[in-house]
Write an enzyme that holds these catalytic residues in place. Structure first.
Site, PDB file in Angstrom:
ATOM      1  N   ASP A  31       9.175 -15.097  -4.696  1.00 20.55           N
ATOM      2  CA  ASP A  31       9.327 -15.375  -6.337  1.00 20.55           C
ATOM      3  C   ASP A  31       9.293 -16.722  -6.277  1.00 20.55           C
ATOM      4  OD1 ASP A  31       9.630 -15.509  -8.897  1.00 20.55           O
ATOM      5  OD2 ASP A  31      11.670 -14.886  -8.990  1.00 20.55           O
ATOM      6  N   ASP A  35      11.851 -15.462 -11.346  1.00 23.36           N
ATOM      7  CA  ASP A  35      12.005 -14.613 -12.623  1.00 23.36           C
ATOM      8  C   ASP A  35      12.142 -12.954 -12.183  1.00 23.36           C
ATOM      9  OD1 ASP A  35       9.537 -14.164 -11.411  1.00 23.36           O
ATOM     10  OD2 ASP A  35       8.265 -14.069 -13.493  1.00 23.36           O
ATOM     11  N   ASP A 108      -7.690  -6.491  -2.436  1.00 27.77           N
ATOM     12  CA  ASP A 108      -7.506  -5.216  -2.922  1.00 27.77           C
ATOM     13  C   ASP A 108      -8.813  -4.652  -3.712  1.00 27.77           C
ATOM     14  OD1 ASP A 108      -6.572  -2.293  -2.536  1.00 27.77           O
ATOM     15  OD2 ASP A 108      -4.522  -3.490  -1.950  1.00 27.77           O
ATOM     16  N   ASP A 213      -9.574   0.471  -1.694  1.00 27.13           N
ATOM     17  CA  ASP A 213      -8.456   1.808  -2.084  1.00 27.13           C
ATOM     18  C   ASP A 213      -9.092   3.216  -2.198  1.00 27.13           C
ATOM     19  OD1 ASP A 213      -5.630   2.259  -3.065  1.00 27.13           O
ATOM     20  OD2 ASP A 213      -6.755   2.940  -4.932  1.00 27.13           O
ATOM     21  N   GLU A 266      -9.617   2.875   2.842  1.00 25.23           N
ATOM     22  CA  GLU A 266      -8.537   3.870   2.991  1.00 25.23           C
ATOM     23  C   GLU A 266      -8.963   5.336   2.747  1.00 25.23           C
ATOM     24  OE1 GLU A 266      -4.233   4.549   0.801  1.00 25.23           O
ATOM     25  OE2 GLU A 266      -6.075   4.474  -0.152  1.00 25.23           O
ATOM     26  N   HIS A 327       2.171  -0.638   1.930  1.00 27.35           N
ATOM     27  CA  HIS A 327       3.031  -0.286   0.620  1.00 27.35           C
ATOM     28  C   HIS A 327       3.452   1.140   0.408  1.00 27.35           C
ATOM     29  CE1 HIS A 327      -0.910  -0.020  -0.419  1.00 27.35           C
ATOM     30  NE2 HIS A 327      -0.643   0.505  -1.779  1.00 27.35           N
ATOM     31  N   ASP A 328       2.641   1.870   0.982  1.00 29.76           N
ATOM     32  CA  ASP A 328       2.868   3.405   0.288  1.00 29.76           C
ATOM     33  C   ASP A 328       3.921   4.150   1.618  1.00 29.76           C
ATOM     34  OD1 ASP A 328       1.011   3.301  -1.496  1.00 29.76           O
ATOM     35  OD2 ASP A 328      -0.737   3.974  -0.348  1.00 29.76           O
TER      36      ASP A 328
END
Ligand code: TEU
Ligand code: CA
Length: 549
Positions: A31, A35, A108, A213, A266, A327-328
């Site tokens: 970041d 924020d 992606d 994806d 994927e 990330h899954d």
């Protein structure tokens, strides 16, 4: 690199064959403006770090405009940047700054569905709009007590019906994921042309390719009722259909091949046979199969998943991807280390690295994997993944007790992989000075880039050495692979290129094991650093050794 090797590289192989690709999940990486949300300038700040362990390309999880129902996997505009992450100027700067460091950017590509906030879908709600047919609209199959019944019995991959009724036109629309992710209709030529323009837009900006994806779900063969299944109903009509192969060939021939773009697709419920068909040369370059991770096999021991899953794909596919996380998925150290993930944390993490960079294929590292980040047990109300809420609701509706429904839902959720990256021992792990959007794992003091950077025996520095080793060895990059039968917890294989032979033997268990495969040759890497001889022929818990014969 010897002269001989660089000649071989440039003559024969596309860049991605030998590549290490690093996946950045932007929301949780760094970041820059405090924020609490990771952003593109944050990634730029860390490019030197990424370059420092030999990364050739970054796969950037979605940064497009999105209402964040599925954190960017629900796109509202394919050619705009989500303002939380920065501007298109920042994106252009990321591409050029990465390029200066020899790093390519892979975007992606989420084209099975859009967000329901996309202007195509907003217009599509009007039956007279030219966008109506961009999505899949169908009449009710009937009525019960005056309520419309869905066109068929398909279920969403995230649970619940795959259809949502729209009062205005009296029809249902299809969504294989949440109701906020309507499926695009690939029977419509305009949709294909729009998508091709999106591809060109990003390729013209200089990106090197796409991670695609759920790319095997594009085209539904028919809208008949599916065979009811607990895992989801309708798959036989929407997974890996001939229509999807046709669409992918079209994208390949029209855009991807002329630009020389790299693709990794994927595959949802992707079988090895389907993987072969997708990668035969005129659709996708590579695919992700999931037999060795949780998606593929919920049952079975760690050894079953890892050894059998990997061996099957390594033998069966001429070119693989090699990955343990994304990330899954849950964090690999926690999955494969199980109850030993704390006691043997570094050993498990290094063993996985030794395997990853010696198997045959393009290697993918998910942010934080290189320091051995672990799963965080979060509480139900801390969850940020909508899948958790959806599964919970489905279970409670079926009268499963709330506490149990919460537990099952959290285990299916994907929060674990998405906790902020551990940069330092500062508050919030140096990710931000503001409270982050997701809780930080409390082990960040021990497991952090700062802590591992200067420790020669750290997981991070082991990754550096393994990646360097892969890059210096033709046998590891492009050699053949042969697996040896050995005891249950031992994975042993030989890589060979010309005269160069490299033997890898890994102990996937928390016990001392004497492998059947003879440990001989010159040790070129060992997850137990310092150990250089095997006078007793025994591998210690999670020890992996790489030997040149
Ligand atoms: O994932 C597809 C997918 O099948 C997984 O979400 C899977 O259901 C889950 O990992 C089970 O644990 C892709 C993206 O990677 C995911 O983040 C998106 O949510 C999904 O597609 C929809 O775009
Ligand atoms: Ca920010």
């Amino acid at each position: 690199m010897s002269k001989k090797q660089s000649d071989y590289d440039s003559k024969h192989l596309p860049w991605w064959r030998h590549a290490v690709i690093y996946q950045v999940y932007p929301r949780s990486f760094k970041d820059s403006n405090n924020d609490g949300i990771g952003d593109i300038p944050g990634i730029i700040e860390k490019l030197d770090y990424i370059a420092s362990f030999g990364v050739d390309a970054i796969w950037l999880s979605p940064v497009y405009l999105s209402p964040n129902r599925d954190y960017g996997y629900d796109i509202a505009d394919y050619t705009k940047i989500n303002p939380e992450y920065g501007t298109m100027r920042d994106m252009d700067r990321l591409i050029s700054e990465a390029k200066k460091r020899g790093i390519r950017i892979i975007m992606d590509l989420v084209i099975n569905h859009t967000s329901d906030q996309h202007k195509w879908f907003q217009s599509s709600r009007n039956p007279n709009s030219k966008y109506r047919d961009y999505y899949v609209w169908r009449d009710p199959s009937g009525y019960k007590h005056g309520e419309p019944l869905p066109p068929n019995n398909w279920t969403s991959i995230f649970t619940g019906p795959a259809w949502t009724f729209d009062k205005r036109s009296g029809q249902f629309y299809l969504h294989l994921f949440t109701e906020h992710q309507p499926d695009l209709n690939y029977r419509n030529e305009n949709v294909i042309q729009e998508v091709e323009n999106v591809l060109r837009f990003w390729l013209d900006k200089g990106v090197a390719g796409f991670r695609c994806d759920v790319i095997n779900l594009l085209y539904d063969e028919s809208y008949d009722d599916g065979e009811p299944q607990i895992s989801g109903t309708g798959a036989e009509y929407f997974v890996s259909t001939s229509g999807t192969h046709r669409v992918l060939k079209r994208l390949h021939d029209d855009v991807l091949a002329p630009y020389g773009a790299y693709t990794v697709g994927e595959l949802y419920q992707g079988s090895l046979a389907q993987a072969k068909r997708f990668t035969k040369g005129d659709e996708l370059d590579t695919v992700f199969g999931f037999d060795h991770v949780k998606q593929g096999m919920v049952h079975g021991s760690m050894t079953d998943r890892l050894k059998n899953g990997l061996t099957k794909w390594q033998k069966g596919l001429s070119w693989n991807t090699v990955f343990f996380e994304n990330h899954d998925q849950r964090r690999a150290v926690s999955v494969y280390g199980g109850k030993d993930a704390i006691k043997y944390h570094d050993e498990v993490a290094k063993m996985l690295a030794a395997i990853e960079f010696t198997l045959r294929g393009t290697a993918f590292v998910y942010q934080g994997q290189e320091i051995g980040m672990t799963d965080l047990k979060i509480k139900f109300d801390q969850s940020r993944d909508m899948v958790v809420g959806m599964i919970y609701q489905t279970l409670v509706d079926k009268h499963v007790p709330k506490w149990l429904a919460q537990r099952i839902a959290l285990a299916q959720g994907r929060d674990s992989a998405r906790t902020p990256m551990h940069w330092s021992s500062d508050k919030y792990a140096g990710f931000s000075s503001h409270k982050p959007w997701m809780p930080v794992n409390s082990n960040y003091d021990h497991i952090s880039v700062e802590r591992q950077e200067n420790d020669n025996t750290s997981v991070l520095n082991f990754y550096r050495r393994m990646i360097a080793l892969k890059k210096s060895s033709l046998a590891l990059q492009d050699g053949s692979i042969k697996f040896y039968a050995d005891k249950e917890p031992i994975m042993a294989y030989l890589r060979q290129f010309g005269q160069q032979k490299i033997l890898i033997v890994a102990n996937l268990s928390g016990k001392n094991v004497r492998p059947l495969t003879q440990l001989h040759g010159r040790i070129i890497a060992n997850s137990y650093e310092g150990q250089t001889e095997f006078d007793d022929g025994i591998l210690q818990p999670y020890e992996a050794v790489v030997m040149e014969l």
